[in-house]
Design a protein around this motif. Structure first.
Motif, PDB file in Angstrom:
ATOM      1  N   UNK A 129       0.493  -1.595   0.184  1.00 20.28           N
ATOM      2  CA  UNK A 129      -0.065   0.306  -0.131  1.00 20.28           C
ATOM      3  C   UNK A 129       0.866   1.590   0.030  1.00 20.28           C
ATOM      4  N   UNK A 130       0.735   2.328  -0.929  1.00 18.40           N
ATOM      5  CA  UNK A 130       1.339   3.366  -0.421  1.00 18.40           C
ATOM      6  C   UNK A 130       0.429   4.352   0.289  1.00 18.40           C
ATOM      7  N   UNK A 131       1.719   4.477   1.054  1.00 20.14           N
ATOM      8  CA  UNK A 131       1.190   5.587   2.675  1.00 20.14           C
ATOM      9  C   UNK A 131       2.214   6.954   2.733  1.00 20.14           C
ATOM     10  N   UNK A 132       1.917   7.654   3.167  1.00 21.45           N
ATOM     11  CA  UNK A 132       2.738   9.134   3.341  1.00 21.45           C
ATOM     12  C   UNK A 132       2.773   9.507   5.178  1.00 21.45           C
ATOM     13  N   UNK A 141       6.117   2.152   1.916  1.00 23.47           N
ATOM     14  CA  UNK A 141       4.893   1.366   0.637  1.00 23.47           C
ATOM     15  C   UNK A 141       5.007   0.024   1.876  1.00 23.47           C
ATOM     16  N   UNK A 142       3.784   0.365   2.486  1.00 25.05           N
ATOM     17  CA  UNK A 142       3.857  -0.622   3.430  1.00 25.05           C
ATOM     18  C   UNK A 142       3.003  -1.603   2.972  1.00 25.05           C
ATOM     19  N   UNK A 143       4.095  -2.986   3.657  1.00 31.44           N
ATOM     20  CA  UNK A 143       4.025  -4.306   3.387  1.00 31.44           C
ATOM     21  C   UNK A 143       2.848  -4.777   4.197  1.00 31.44           C
ATOM     22  N   UNK A 153       4.138  -5.899   7.914  1.00 29.86           N
ATOM     23  CA  UNK A 153       5.098  -6.668   8.580  1.00 29.86           C
ATOM     24  C   UNK A 153       6.477  -5.068   8.532  1.00 29.86           C
ATOM     25  N   UNK A 154       5.901  -4.853   7.701  1.00 32.59           N
ATOM     26  CA  UNK A 154       7.643  -3.777   7.115  1.00 32.59           C
ATOM     27  C   UNK A 154       6.940  -2.970   6.124  1.00 32.59           C
ATOM     28  N   UNK A 155       7.691  -2.008   6.544  1.00 30.20           N
ATOM     29  CA  UNK A 155       7.630  -0.231   5.553  1.00 30.20           C
ATOM     30  C   UNK A 155       9.442   0.059   4.839  1.00 30.20           C
ATOM     31  N   UNK A 156       8.766  -0.055   3.252  1.00 29.84           N
ATOM     32  CA  UNK A 156       9.687   0.361   2.211  1.00 29.84           C
ATOM     33  C   UNK A 156       9.651   2.133   1.982  1.00 29.84           C
ATOM     34  N   UNK A 157      10.795   2.369   2.366  1.00 28.96           N
ATOM     35  CA  UNK A 157      10.799   3.872   1.856  1.00 28.96           C
ATOM     36  C   UNK A 157      12.420   4.417   0.994  1.00 28.96           C
ATOM     37  N   UNK A 158      12.313   5.441   1.150  1.00 30.57           N
ATOM     38  CA  UNK A 158      13.894   6.214   0.880  1.00 30.57           C
ATOM     39  C   UNK A 158      13.656   6.557  -0.579  1.00 30.57           C
ATOM     40  N   UNK A 159      12.732   6.021  -1.674  1.00 26.38           N
ATOM     41  CA  UNK A 159      12.060   6.601  -2.739  1.00 26.38           C
ATOM     42  C   UNK A 159      11.316   8.205  -2.751  1.00 26.38           C
TER      43      UNK A 159
END
Length: 358
Positions: A129-132, A141-143, A153-159
């Protein structure tokens, strides 16, 4: 912004099921009863739904949503679908699209909001999911683990700031339309310095590639892929109101973004905004609810070949070898190629986007 009062109201709905009815109701359709298409709709003042439709876009059942929805993701293996709240979103709602039964109402974390889009992994195990981040618009990106009840379970960022749509490529790469806009609610705060991009992450969240357009006022927002390696991205132009740049581009990893072609007066019809996009081997179709129209481009020449009026043109998907296009005025367009379309009336005030099951 996701206020504490809003979070409490949504949590109360999730716990007690009283504030918002979350059970689907069936609508009679003259077409096949198999669910194929899902989108959000508006059915009156402050009344919002997710609508499950057959292959012709005729409604089968609807699921009430606590607030206005935006994008929808579908998981055919589990018969799950997820409706995401319109940005800055406070929730996503998981339901069984076969029965309309509610599975989970997931409220945004206290310092997060949703941007209205998400997608399942190709194996259906994860929801992205796209999140801010509240206060900064830092992109995330919420996983979510589907089997574990959609636990994050995770968050992707730095983009970058303000990601809008995320899609999964056939090789499991994530493509993200990064708008580059820092907002307070829906008010933009950094137009002069915004840095939009089309960003790619591997399944572990590592940045693979990031590309942008020459004009940084073109906020990259909506995405699609052609079933192979080509990504299509649609933009919102936030520059001078009397300028009409290209609002669509195509991209393959390792190459530059390639703007699609149309005359300035044709781009003007789109009113600076592209909503939904879909592509086949030959054609690319993009809608503009603000422009009350949709266009079809040749994938091979990148040239606009048809520009058609459609009030509140909303979602588009590819079903079989045909495009299905929805409208906030209730129309459903079926079209395989330029110049050959069939229009039907669905009776649904479609809103924003469609997702195809399968």
């Amino acid at each position: 912004m996701v206020t504490d009062n809003t979070r409490r109201s949504l949590l109360k709905a999730a716990l007690f099921g009283a504030a918002y009815p979350l059970v689907g109701c069936t609508v009679t359709s003259k077409q096949s009863s198999a669910p194929v298409l899902i989108g959000c709709s508006i059915s009156g003042r402050d009344r919002f739904n997710a609508v499950v439709a057959d292959s012709a876009g005729m409604p089968l059942r609807q699921i009430a949503l606590p607030e206005r929805g935006h994008g929808v993701a579908a998981n055919a293996a589990l018969h799950h679908a997820v409706a995401f709240a319109r940005r800055p979103g406070t929730y996503f709602q998981v339901f069984d699209y076969q029965t309309g039964e509610s599975i989970k109402l997931r409220v945004a974390d206290k310092n997060r909001h949703y941007y209205g889009h998400g997608v399942y992994s190709n194996d259906g195990q994860w929801l992205y999911a796209t999140e801010g981040e509240r206060g900064s618009s830092r992109g995330i990106i919420g996983v979510y683990d589907v089997v574990a009840g959609y636990e994050k379970v995770a968050e992707f960022s730095q983009f970058g700031l303000g990601p809008h749509e995320v899609i999964v490529m056939p090789d499991d790469t994530l493509a993200i339309g990064v708008g580059g806009v820092h907002t307070n609610g829906r008010k933009p705060l950094n137009i002069a310095t915004m840095q939009p991009s089309l960003s790619y992450l591997d399944p572990n969240g590592e940045l693979i590639e990031q590309v942008g357009l020459a004009d940084n006022k073109l906020s990259i927002r909506h995405l699609a892929h052609d079933g192979s390696k080509t990504v299509l991205c649609g933009q919102q132009y936030r520059g001078e109101p009397d300028e009409y740049p290209s609002l669509l581009a195509m991209h393959t990893l390792g190459e530059a973004l390639l703007p699609l072609k149309a005359e300035p007066e044709q781009w003007a019809r789109f009113n600076h905004y592209i909503a939904s996009i879909a592509a086949t081997d030959e054609w690319i179709l993009a809608t503009s609810p603000r422009g009350n129209c949709y266009g079809i481009w040749s994938k091979h020449t990148q040239q606009l070949v048809e520009l058609s009026p459609l009030p509140d043109a909303s979602g588009v998907v590819v079903q079989g070898d045909e495009f299905r296009v929805s409208s906030g005025a209730g129309s459903v367009i079926s079209q395989a190629a330029p110049g050959n379309k069939v229009t039907a009336r669905s009776g649904v005030q479609w809103d924003n986007h469609w997702s195809v099951i399968g």
